[in-house]
Structures are given as structure tokens and as C-alpha cells.
Motif scaffolding. Structure first.
Motif, PDB file in Angstrom:
ATOM      1  N   GLN A 185      -6.969  -4.456   2.802  1.00 20.24           N
ATOM      2  CA  GLN A 185      -7.996  -3.437   2.606  1.00 20.24           C
ATOM      3  C   GLN A 185      -7.999  -2.395   3.725  1.00 20.24           C
ATOM      4  O   GLN A 185      -8.365  -1.233   3.496  1.00 20.24           O
ATOM      5  CB  GLN A 185      -9.368  -4.097   2.487  1.00 20.24           C
ATOM      6  CG  GLN A 185      -9.512  -4.962   1.238  1.00 20.24           C
ATOM      7  CD  GLN A 185     -10.779  -5.792   1.250  1.00 20.24           C
ATOM      8  OE1 GLN A 185     -11.877  -5.269   1.106  1.00 20.24           O
ATOM      9  NE2 GLN A 185     -10.633  -7.096   1.419  1.00 20.24           N
TER      10      GLN A 185
ATOM     11  N   LYS B 214       0.940   4.139  -2.856  1.00 16.88           N
ATOM     12  CA  LYS B 214       0.732   5.543  -2.469  1.00 16.88           C
ATOM     13  C   LYS B 214       1.860   6.421  -3.010  1.00 16.88           C
ATOM     14  O   LYS B 214       1.641   7.584  -3.412  1.00 16.88           O
ATOM     15  CB  LYS B 214       0.658   5.653  -0.940  1.00 16.88           C
ATOM     16  CG  LYS B 214       0.330   7.050  -0.430  1.00 16.88           C
ATOM     17  CD  LYS B 214      -1.107   7.438  -0.752  1.00 16.88           C
ATOM     18  CE  LYS B 214      -1.493   8.762  -0.103  1.00 16.88           C
ATOM     19  NZ  LYS B 214      -2.904   9.139  -0.405  1.00 16.88           N
TER      20      LYS B 214
ATOM     21  N   ALA C 167       0.832  -1.206   0.000  1.00 20.00           N
ATOM     22  CA  ALA C 167       0.000   0.000   0.000  1.00 20.00           C
ATOM     23  C   ALA C 167       0.869   1.261   0.000  1.00 20.00           C
ATOM     24  O   ALA C 167       0.575   2.239  -0.700  1.00 20.00           O
ATOM     25  CB  ALA C 167      -0.936  -0.014   1.209  1.00 20.00           C
TER      26      ALA C 167
ATOM     27  N   TYR D  19      -5.223  -1.327   5.294  1.00 19.93           N
ATOM     28  CA  TYR D  19      -4.103  -0.453   4.934  1.00 19.93           C
ATOM     29  C   TYR D  19      -4.478   0.441   3.753  1.00 19.93           C
ATOM     30  O   TYR D  19      -4.125   1.627   3.720  1.00 19.93           O
ATOM     31  CB  TYR D  19      -2.871  -1.292   4.595  1.00 19.93           C
ATOM     32  CG  TYR D  19      -2.309  -2.074   5.759  1.00 19.93           C
ATOM     33  CD1 TYR D  19      -1.307  -1.547   6.559  1.00 19.93           C
ATOM     34  CD2 TYR D  19      -2.791  -3.356   6.060  1.00 19.93           C
ATOM     35  CE1 TYR D  19      -0.783  -2.268   7.621  1.00 19.93           C
ATOM     36  CE2 TYR D  19      -2.284  -4.081   7.121  1.00 19.93           C
ATOM     37  CZ  TYR D  19      -1.277  -3.525   7.900  1.00 19.93           C
ATOM     38  OH  TYR D  19      -0.775  -4.241   8.965  1.00 19.93           O
ATOM     39  N   GLU D  20      -5.182  -0.139   2.784  1.00 18.35           N
ATOM     40  CA  GLU D  20      -5.611   0.638   1.623  1.00 18.35           C
ATOM     41  C   GLU D  20      -6.545   1.768   2.038  1.00 18.35           C
ATOM     42  O   GLU D  20      -6.395   2.916   1.581  1.00 18.35           O
ATOM     43  CB  GLU D  20      -6.322  -0.275   0.617  1.00 18.35           C
ATOM     44  CG  GLU D  20      -5.401  -1.283  -0.058  1.00 18.35           C
ATOM     45  CD  GLU D  20      -6.160  -2.278  -0.915  1.00 18.35           C
ATOM     46  OE1 GLU D  20      -5.572  -2.798  -1.878  1.00 18.35           O
ATOM     47  OE2 GLU D  20      -7.353  -2.549  -0.611  1.00 18.35           O
ATOM     48  N   ASN D  21      -7.495   1.458   2.908  1.00 19.35           N
ATOM     49  CA  ASN D  21      -8.434   2.490   3.368  1.00 19.35           C
ATOM     50  C   ASN D  21      -7.709   3.602   4.120  1.00 19.35           C
ATOM     51  O   ASN D  21      -8.022   4.790   3.964  1.00 19.35           O
ATOM     52  CB  ASN D  21      -9.505   1.864   4.259  1.00 19.35           C
ATOM     53  CG  ASN D  21     -10.463   0.982   3.487  1.00 19.35           C
ATOM     54  OD1 ASN D  21     -10.587   1.099   2.273  1.00 19.35           O
ATOM     55  ND2 ASN D  21     -11.141   0.084   4.180  1.00 19.35           N
ATOM     56  N   ASN D  22      -6.724   3.211   4.914  1.00 16.51           N
ATOM     57  CA  ASN D  22      -5.984   4.206   5.695  1.00 16.51           C
ATOM     58  C   ASN D  22      -5.128   5.113   4.808  1.00 16.51           C
ATOM     59  O   ASN D  22      -4.883   6.282   5.155  1.00 16.51           O
ATOM     60  CB  ASN D  22      -5.098   3.515   6.732  1.00 16.51           C
ATOM     61  CG  ASN D  22      -5.910   2.854   7.837  1.00 16.51           C
ATOM     62  OD1 ASN D  22      -7.086   3.182   8.040  1.00 16.51           O
ATOM     63  ND2 ASN D  22      -5.296   1.932   8.568  1.00 16.51           N
ATOM     64  N   MET D  23      -4.661   4.579   3.681  1.00 21.77           N
ATOM     65  CA  MET D  23      -3.778   5.356   2.796  1.00 21.77           C
ATOM     66  C   MET D  23      -4.494   5.919   1.570  1.00 21.77           C
ATOM     67  O   MET D  23      -3.909   6.679   0.803  1.00 21.77           O
ATOM     68  CB  MET D  23      -2.594   4.486   2.341  1.00 21.77           C
ATOM     69  CG  MET D  23      -1.679   4.034   3.456  1.00 21.77           C
ATOM     70  SD  MET D  23      -0.169   3.252   2.797  1.00 21.77           S
ATOM     71  CE  MET D  23       0.414   2.361   4.250  1.00 21.77           C
ATOM     72  N   GLY D  24      -5.759   5.509   1.366  1.00 24.97           N
ATOM     73  CA  GLY D  24      -6.500   6.009   0.220  1.00 24.97           C
ATOM     74  C   GLY D  24      -6.015   5.479  -1.116  1.00 24.97           C
ATOM     75  O   GLY D  24      -5.982   6.208  -2.112  1.00 24.97           O
ATOM     76  N   VAL D  25      -5.633   4.180  -1.139  1.00 24.21           N
ATOM     77  CA  VAL D  25      -5.143   3.565  -2.375  1.00 24.21           C
ATOM     78  C   VAL D  25      -5.794   2.198  -2.548  1.00 24.21           C
ATOM     79  O   VAL D  25      -6.443   1.669  -1.634  1.00 24.21           O
ATOM     80  CB  VAL D  25      -3.601   3.398  -2.358  1.00 24.21           C
ATOM     81  CG1 VAL D  25      -2.906   4.742  -2.269  1.00 24.21           C
ATOM     82  CG2 VAL D  25      -3.165   2.475  -1.215  1.00 24.21           C
ATOM     83  N   VAL D  26      -5.579   1.600  -3.724  1.00 25.94           N
ATOM     84  CA  VAL D  26      -5.964   0.217  -3.984  1.00 25.94           C
ATOM     85  C   VAL D  26      -4.761  -0.476  -4.617  1.00 25.94           C
ATOM     86  O   VAL D  26      -4.209   0.019  -5.600  1.00 25.94           O
ATOM     87  CB  VAL D  26      -7.183   0.117  -4.925  1.00 25.94           C
ATOM     88  CG1 VAL D  26      -7.507  -1.341  -5.222  1.00 25.94           C
ATOM     89  CG2 VAL D  26      -8.390   0.815  -4.316  1.00 25.94           C
TER      90      VAL D  26
END
Length: 283
Positions: free
Chosen positions: A266, A177, A173, A268-275
Motif C-alpha cells: 500500500q 502503473k 505497483a 508503494y501504491e500510494n507513492n505511484m497512485g495505483v492499486v
């Protein structure tokens, strides 16, 4: 695991599952599956259990104590709390039944291929008697020590695996980012120190957004809960495992606890705003 026992051993083998489709597969491969599980308890010399919760393991062993015969060996392949195993070991010992805790590692692919890792606790003579059958399911079968030691080994295994999944998810992630293509990163580092069998299997699942479970979050979550409980009993801290458990608990709150354990990416993705996914190729 049941199919490997059926295909590789010369023993008559009975099997039971609460899901009829699983029993049908077993029967279709030449096994016998009675409608009444007590028939297995009453007539088997060695009984293998693989169940999803401590309570189910405890209840099944109690039923075997009540319905089984003296001299029976119970092999618990589940990831059961050491305190539960040791409690049930004492109870089986009193009635002349032997209990091995023999949790497995390797996930669904290892179970199908018969290449699981098995970690065993209990009486050494019981382990020696059951060992040939265990080798039908796994390529690595280790005696860890007295009752509960196999379960403790599995907790350590899943603590390490869980922390690795967390570190892998965080790194992927983070890289996305920062603007990297995760697939390019995967091939760049998979053969270095960051690589592992987990990385080889789980990173491609993440990048293809395939979270169909070969190892469910719920099962891994249970093991980390057992590890936290044992750590508290020993008065030690396991902060990295606790953090991963917190993320698994978040996945439960999101209704995703039946997804593959790599799905914690998911969070970590939500926390960083990525996929973390493969880049689309425009033709």
C-alpha cells in the motif's frame, strides 16, 4: 505449534495463553491448560515460549528461573533479540536451567501444517535433547551454533523476506502503473527467477486485497528493528532492510501494523497512485 506437539508426541502437555479462546481450542484437542501459569513452570521438564516481544520473553524466562526446577529446558520459539537471548542464557545457566533460542519461519500455514523451519542456538547437547520435539513442529530443524545464533539466523531470514516483499510490491505497483494486469504478470513470471514461495502466497493476497494477517507487520517490524540494532553494534550498513522497515513504520503510523506484512504494498501504491488488484470482468 502447541497442537502439533499435543497430537504427535506421547508426552503429557500443558499449554497456556492469555486468550481464553486459544486455551479452549487446546483443551478441546486433549491438552491441559491450568489457570495458573506457574503450575506449568513448576512441573514441566521442557517449556516452549512463543511471545510477541523481547520484554515478554525476558519476563517469562525470569519467572521460570524463579519458579521452575533445575534441569528444565526452555525453548524460545519467538523472534527475540540476540542480546536478550544471550543475557537470559547466562542467567538460566547460573541456576541449572538450559535455554535454546529456536525461532521459526513459515508463518501460520507452516505452524498449522507442522512444516516450519526452525533455527536453533544454544548448547548442542540441549539441542539434541529437544530436537525430537522440534521435529513435531517443523520439517527443517537446524543447529546454528552457540546461544543467540538461532535468533541471528531468523533476523537474516526476515531481512531477506522483507526485502523480497519490498521488491515484489515495487515490481507489481510499477507494472500496474505501466498498464499491465498484475494477475497476468503473476502467472507469466511466477515460475521464473522472480518466483518464490513468498510470491506464490503473497501476490494473490495483494491482488485480492486480502490483508488479513498470517504474518503481522508488527512482528516482522520488530525483527527488522532487532536487525538494525545488531547492525549498528557491528558497525555495518543494511540499507535495503532499513528501507523496508521505514515502510513498515509508515504502516504503523497509518494504524495498519496488524495487517499481513504484504500490506506494505500500500505504501508503494500510494507513492505511484495505483492499486494492485485483479481486473474486474464485465459480463
Amino acid at each position: 505449534m502447541a497442537l502439533n506437539l499435543l497430537k504427535k508426541s506421547d508426552y503429557p502437555i500443558m499449554g497456556y495463553d492469555v486468550f481464553n479462546e486459544k486455551r479452549s481450542i487446546f483443551i478441546g484437542n486433549g491438552g491441559k491448560s491450568p489457570d495458573n501459569i506457574e503450575e506449568i513452570y513448576e512441573n514441566s521438564d521442557i517449556i516452549f515460549l512463543c511471545l510477541p516481544s523481547n520484554n515478554l520473553v525476558k519476563k517469562s524466562i525470569e519467572d521460570i528461573i524463579n519458579n521452575g526446577k533445575k534441569g528444565t529446558i526452555i525453548v524460545d520459539l519467538s523472534s527475540t533479540a540476540p542480546t536478550v537471548i544471550r543475557e537470559m542464557y547466562d542467567k538460566t545457566k547460573q541456576v541449572g536451567i538450559s535455554l535454546l533460542d529456536s525461532p521459526v519461519s513459515g508463518g501460520e500455514p507452516g505452524a498449522i501444517a507442522g512444516t516450519l523451519v526452525l533455527m536453533c542456538g544454544g548448547d548442542k547437547e540441549t539441542f539434541d535433547e529437544a530436537s525430537p520435539l522440534l521435529h513435531y513442529m517443523g520439517t527443517s530443524v537446524s543447529y546454528m551454533g552457540k546461544s543467540g545464533c538461532g535468533s541471528i539466523a531468523k533476523l537474516a531470514n526476515n531481512m531477506i523476506a522483507g526485502c523480497y516483499l519490498g521488491a515484489m510490491s515495487e515490481g507489481l505497483a510499477f507494472a500496474v502503473k505501466a498498464g499491465l494486469d498484475p494477475e497476468t504478470l503473476f502467472y507469466a513470471i511466477k515460475d521464473g527467477y522472480a518466483g518464490s514461495p513468498i510470491f506464490e502466497v503473497k501476490a494473490p493476497k495483494i491482488m485480492s486485497r486480502n490483508f488479513e494477517a498470517s504474518a503481522r507487520i508488527a512482528v516482522h517490524q520488530k525483527d527488522l528493528m532487532n536487525a538494525v540494532k545488531l547492525a549498528e553494534e557491528m558497525n555495518v550498513e543494511i540499507p535495503m532492510s532499513k528501507m523496508v522497515l521505514d515502510y513498515m513504520n509508515e504502516m504503523e503510523d497509518l494504524g495498519k501494523v496488524s495487517e499481513d506484512h504484504c500490506a506494505i504494498v500500500q505504501i508503494y501504491e500510494n507513492n505511484m497512485g495505483v492499486v494492485v488488484k485483479k481486473q474486474e470482468v464485465n459480463v
